[in-house]
Enzyme design. Structure first.
Site, PDB file in Angstrom:
ATOM      1  N   GLU A 139       0.828  -1.266  -0.346  1.00 57.66           N
ATOM      2  CA  GLU A 139       0.076   0.143  -0.116  1.00 57.66           C
ATOM      3  C   GLU A 139       1.245   1.461  -0.549  1.00 57.66           C
ATOM      4  O   GLU A 139       0.197   2.527  -0.957  1.00 57.66           O
ATOM      5  CB  GLU A 139      -1.186   0.103   1.154  1.00 57.66           C
ATOM      6  CG  GLU A 139      -1.557   1.393   1.202  1.00 57.66           C
ATOM      7  CD  GLU A 139      -3.018   1.853   2.445  1.00 57.66           C
ATOM      8  OE1 GLU A 139      -3.580   1.672   2.473  1.00 57.66           O
ATOM      9  OE2 GLU A 139      -2.507   0.809   3.267  1.00 57.66           O
TER      10      GLU A 139
ATOM     11  N   ASP B  87      -0.386  -5.119   2.760  1.00 56.25           N
ATOM     12  CA  ASP B  87      -0.911  -3.966   3.827  1.00 56.25           C
ATOM     13  C   ASP B  87      -0.107  -4.282   5.100  1.00 56.25           C
ATOM     14  O   ASP B  87      -0.714  -4.930   6.312  1.00 56.25           O
ATOM     15  CB  ASP B  87      -2.507  -3.928   3.635  1.00 56.25           C
ATOM     16  CG  ASP B  87      -3.211  -2.713   4.420  1.00 56.25           C
ATOM     17  OD1 ASP B  87      -1.820  -1.473   5.199  1.00 56.25           O
ATOM     18  OD2 ASP B  87      -4.325  -2.054   4.630  1.00 56.25           O
TER      19      ASP B  87
ATOM     20  N   ILE C 294      -0.124  -2.133   7.862  1.00 53.71           N
ATOM     21  CA  ILE C 294      -0.739  -1.395   9.033  1.00 53.71           C
ATOM     22  C   ILE C 294      -2.518  -1.462   8.836  1.00 53.71           C
ATOM     23  O   ILE C 294      -2.451  -0.520   8.247  1.00 53.71           O
ATOM     24  CB  ILE C 294      -0.432   0.105  10.081  1.00 53.71           C
ATOM     25  CG1 ILE C 294       0.961  -0.389  10.177  1.00 53.71           C
ATOM     26  CG2 ILE C 294      -1.577  -0.173  10.874  1.00 53.71           C
ATOM     27  CD1 ILE C 294       0.909   0.759  10.596  1.00 53.71           C
ATOM     28  N   ASP C 295      -2.967  -2.276   8.672  1.00 49.39           N
ATOM     29  CA  ASP C 295      -4.690  -1.948   8.450  1.00 49.39           C
ATOM     30  C   ASP C 295      -5.242  -1.723   9.090  1.00 49.39           C
ATOM     31  O   ASP C 295      -5.393  -2.403   9.988  1.00 49.39           O
ATOM     32  CB  ASP C 295      -4.753  -3.751   7.737  1.00 49.39           C
ATOM     33  CG  ASP C 295      -6.301  -3.012   6.638  1.00 49.39           C
ATOM     34  OD1 ASP C 295      -6.681  -2.693   5.526  1.00 49.39           O
ATOM     35  OD2 ASP C 295      -7.407  -3.907   7.647  1.00 49.39           O
TER      36      ASP C 295
ATOM     37  N   THR D 105      -5.068   2.463  10.130  1.00 51.28           N
ATOM     38  CA  THR D 105      -4.069   3.709  10.603  1.00 51.28           C
ATOM     39  C   THR D 105      -4.557   4.176  11.630  1.00 51.28           C
ATOM     40  O   THR D 105      -3.834   4.900  12.075  1.00 51.28           O
ATOM     41  CB  THR D 105      -3.286   3.970   9.218  1.00 51.28           C
ATOM     42  OG1 THR D 105      -2.449   2.744   9.351  1.00 51.28           O
ATOM     43  CG2 THR D 105      -2.451   4.791   9.654  1.00 51.28           C
TER      44      THR D 105
ATOM     45  N   ASP E 243      -6.259  -4.736   1.375  1.00 50.43           N
ATOM     46  CA  ASP E 243      -6.859  -4.194   1.888  1.00 50.43           C
ATOM     47  C   ASP E 243      -8.239  -5.932   1.724  1.00 50.43           C
ATOM     48  O   ASP E 243      -7.819  -6.859   3.068  1.00 50.43           O
ATOM     49  CB  ASP E 243      -8.055  -3.393   1.716  1.00 50.43           C
ATOM     50  CG  ASP E 243      -7.530  -2.119   2.109  1.00 50.43           C
ATOM     51  OD1 ASP E 243      -6.600  -2.162   2.556  1.00 50.43           O
ATOM     52  OD2 ASP E 243      -7.784  -1.935   0.827  1.00 50.43           O
TER      53      ASP E 243
END
Length: 287
Positions: free
Chosen positions: A81, A108, A110-111, A113, A236
């Site tokens: 990402e 990703d 940190i899905d 954030t 995601d």
């Protein structure tokens, strides 16, 4: 079907050099690192909208994962990402650019954030590996709860050595769902809100935790009956969709078409309520 918590433990063993082992190692190391940095970010920027945030921890975690992956598999392609410009069109182009790769890692770092920034403990690391466009490994790690969700194509989905299975609800009225609030304020957000308003009276309740990857993992674990959201990206969704499929659930777009890496409007369920929920969501956006 036996509830997940009552299932007999099934050993889950992978070789030290397997794709899954590398994905698990990357997710664990990145998760440990971002958890250790919680509350210490110094740079907070917005990307596509004021709800679309990024910190130096997002970028650092992605670099960590990229370096580990490419150390083991230097010939593989990598889509993260934080290496893509903001916005849905940039996401589409980035995916198209690597679509011909035989092996593609989709990450990703940190899905969730926004949750991470506010120290709200619902964020995750999501790592998937696709082979010729089909996801074959999916790992989602929740460092706050130390929960590592793992799936391999054709080999099932697991959490702490227990086989995951989707929930048993057969009607919308008995179902607990989840959704999100898209970063796109022009098209996706109004559509998602219309769907939320239409579906909420038909179901037991709806949650919006703020991490699509964790919502997907929760569908696979039977904690949610289903999840939908508009305008998400491949990073995601890729890992979580495999988890759900391997746990016996169903994954399509909102209209019920088969899932592929380019799908942005996602619908996932235990399978039993899928058609009913798909129809309700479609009706909401047509009205």
């Amino acid at each position: 079907m036996i509830p997940v918590g009552d299932q007999k433990a099934v050993p889950y063993v992978v070789g030290s050099k397997s794709y899954t082992a590398v994905a698990v190692n990357c997710a664990a190391k990145a998760g440990e690192w971002i958890k250790s940095k919680l509350g210490t970010y110094t740079h907070l920027d917005t990307k596509y909208s004021r709800q679309d945030l990024v910190t130096e921890m997002d970028k650092g975690a992605e670099a960590l994962i990229r370096n580990l992956v490419l150390t083991h598999f230097p010939d593989h392609a990598f889509l993260g990402e934080e290496g893509v410009e903001a916005g849905p069109e940039a996401s589409r182009k980035a995916l198209e650019k690597v679509s011909a790769a035989e092996y593609l890692w989709i990450v990703d770092p940190i899905d969730g954030t926004t949750n991470y920034v506010h120290q709200f403990p619902f964020y995750s690391v999501s790592i998937a590996l696709a082979h010729k466009g089909e996801v074959i490994v999916g790992v989602i790690y929740d460092p706050s709860r130390d929960e590592l969700f793992v799936a391999e194509k054709g080999k099932g989905a697991y959490l702490r050595n227990r086989t995951l299975a989707v929930s048993e609800e057969t009607t919308l009225s008995d179902s607990l769902l989840a959704t999100g609030f898209p970063a796109d304020p022009v098209t996706a957000y109004p559509a998602n809100m219309a769907q939320l308003q239409a579906v909420a009276p038909q179901v037991r309740n709806i949650r919006a935790g703020g991490s699509a990857a964790l919502h997907l993992a929760y569908v696979a674990a039977g904690r949610l009956s289903g999840f939908w959201e508009m305008n998400l990206s491949s990073w995601d969704l890729a890992a979580g969709t495999l988890l759900i499929q391997e746990a016996g659930g169903k994954v399509t777009d909102i209209e019920g078409n088969p899932y592929h890496l380019g799908v942005r409007n996602i619908l996932t369920t235990n399978g039993r309520i899928h058609d009913s929920l798909s129809q309700a969501l479609q009706d909401a956006t047509k009205s």
